[in-house]
Design a protein around this motif. Structure first.
Motif, short mmCIF file in Angstrom:
data_model
loop_
_atom_site.label_atom_id
_atom_site.label_comp_id
_atom_site.label_asym_id
_atom_site.label_seq_id
_atom_site.Cartn_x
_atom_site.Cartn_y
_atom_site.Cartn_z
N UNK A 63 0.83 -1.21 0.00
CA UNK A 63 0.00 0.00 0.00
C UNK A 63 0.86 1.26 0.00
N UNK A 64 1.98 1.22 0.73
CA UNK A 64 2.89 2.38 0.76
C UNK A 64 3.50 2.59 -0.62
N UNK A 65 3.81 1.50 -1.31
CA UNK A 65 4.33 1.58 -2.67
C UNK A 65 3.29 2.19 -3.61
N UNK A 66 2.03 1.75 -3.47
CA UNK A 66 0.96 2.33 -4.29
C UNK A 66 0.81 3.82 -4.03
N UNK A 67 0.95 4.22 -2.76
CA UNK A 67 0.86 5.65 -2.42
C UNK A 67 1.97 6.43 -3.11
N UNK A 68 3.18 5.87 -3.10
CA UNK A 68 4.31 6.55 -3.75
C UNK A 68 4.08 6.70 -5.25
N UNK A 69 3.53 5.66 -5.87
CA UNK A 69 3.24 5.74 -7.31
C UNK A 69 2.23 6.84 -7.59
N UNK A 70 1.16 6.90 -6.78
CA UNK A 70 0.14 7.94 -6.97
C UNK A 70 0.70 9.33 -6.73
N UNK A 71 1.60 9.46 -5.75
CA UNK A 71 2.22 10.77 -5.49
C UNK A 71 3.07 11.21 -6.67
N UNK A 72 3.78 10.26 -7.26
CA UNK A 72 4.61 10.58 -8.44
C UNK A 72 3.72 10.99 -9.61
N UNK A 73 2.64 10.26 -9.82
CA UNK A 73 1.71 10.60 -10.90
C UNK A 73 1.08 11.98 -10.66
N UNK A 74 0.73 12.27 -9.40
CA UNK A 74 0.17 13.58 -9.07
C UNK A 74 1.19 14.68 -9.32
N UNK A 75 2.44 14.42 -8.95
CA UNK A 75 3.51 15.41 -9.18
C UNK A 75 3.70 15.67 -10.67
N UNK A 76 3.63 14.61 -11.46
CA UNK A 76 3.72 14.78 -12.92
C UNK A 76 2.58 15.65 -13.45
N UNK A 77 1.39 15.42 -12.92
CA UNK A 77 0.24 16.23 -13.35
C UNK A 77 0.41 17.70 -12.95
N UNK A 78 0.93 17.93 -11.73
CA UNK A 78 1.15 19.31 -11.31
C UNK A 78 2.23 19.99 -12.17
N UNK A 79 3.24 19.24 -12.58
CA UNK A 79 4.24 19.79 -13.50
C UNK A 79 3.61 20.14 -14.84
N UNK A 80 2.73 19.28 -15.31
CA UNK A 80 2.01 19.52 -16.55
C UNK A 80 1.12 20.76 -16.40
N UNK A 81 0.47 20.87 -15.24
CA UNK A 81 -0.37 22.03 -14.94
C UNK A 81 0.48 23.32 -14.99
N UNK A 82 1.67 23.24 -14.39
CA UNK A 82 2.56 24.40 -14.36
C UNK A 82 3.00 24.79 -15.79
N UNK A 83 3.27 23.78 -16.62
CA UNK A 83 3.67 24.06 -18.01
C UNK A 83 2.53 24.76 -18.75
N UNK A 84 1.29 24.30 -18.53
CA UNK A 84 0.13 24.94 -19.17
C UNK A 84 -0.04 26.38 -18.66
N UNK A 85 0.22 26.57 -17.36
CA UNK A 85 0.12 27.93 -16.78
C UNK A 85 1.14 28.86 -17.43
N UNK A 86 2.34 28.34 -17.63
CA UNK A 86 3.39 29.15 -18.28
C UNK A 86 3.00 29.50 -19.71
#
Length: 199
Positions: free
Chosen positions: A67-90
């Motif tokens: 479960x901790x591993x699954x949480x880490x995967x989801x956090x990484x995916x969320x971070x990728x989405x926030x980076x994508x969000x930031x790129x769109x904002x720029x």
């Protein structure tokens, strides 16, 4: 030998009579053989329950890691989405600057890009927030499994101490040690019940 109504037992006759009645130990030691048999059976039961608790402890620990591993995967995916969000904002900010600097006939094209970036940002934000919520849920599940693992481990440890006490009770023939074994076994079962109930 018998003679004149008088019967004499040989040493082996005496031993056979006592063996048939439960042996010397029961008469001389206040039921020692019964105590030994009782402790042996109870120890086997405690060992079996302890093995089950140990298995459950291992399973919950494995689940916690998964479960901790699954949480880490989801956090990484969320971070990728926030980076994508930031790129769109720029890109949106650059489009807004270009719109403000462009001649009137080109402002509509830039405004279309700005609107598209805003829509895409909102979609990305929803995905990122969903992934963050999933990561939080996996973290919570992992923590719950670890808590349950600790309960199973505590129960197993108490049962192991109970078995050790049973061995000492058998060697010393002390009744109070037998009672201590029963008490610890009871505590182990209670802690195991708490683990099973996720408490």
């Amino acid at each position: 030998m018998s003679g004149g109504g008088f019967h004499v037992h040989g040493p082996h006759d005496h031993e056979l009579e006592h063996a048939a009645q439960g042996g010397h130990g029961d008469h001389e030691n206040g039921g020692t053989n019964g105590m030994i048999a009782q402790i042996a059976v109870i120890t086997a039961i405690i060992a079996t329950v302890g093995a089950i608790f140990s298995y459950m402890g291992g399973a919950t620990q494995a689940n916690a890691g998964l479960y901790k591993n699954n949480a880490s995967i989801k956090k990484t995916e969320a971070s990728n989405q926030w980076n994508f969000f930031q790129a769109k904002s720029t890109k949106q900010s650059l489009a807004e600057l270009a719109r403000d600097l462009a001649p009137e006939d080109k402002k509509i094209a830039y405004q279309g890009k700005i609107d598209r970036y805003e829509k895409e940002k909102n979609e990305i934000k929803l995905v990122a927030e969903k992934l963050e919520n999933e990561a939080t849920a996996w973290d919570k599940s992992s923590d719950e499994q670890m808590h349950q693992h600790h309960r199973w481990a505590q129960a197993t440890t108490v049962l192991q101490v109970s078995i050790a006490l049973a061995a000492i009770a058998l060697l010393t023939r002390k009744k109070w040690l037998e009672y201590g074994m029963f008490a610890l076994a009871g505590v182990g079962l209670i802690v195991g019940a708490l683990a099973a109930l996720h408490i």
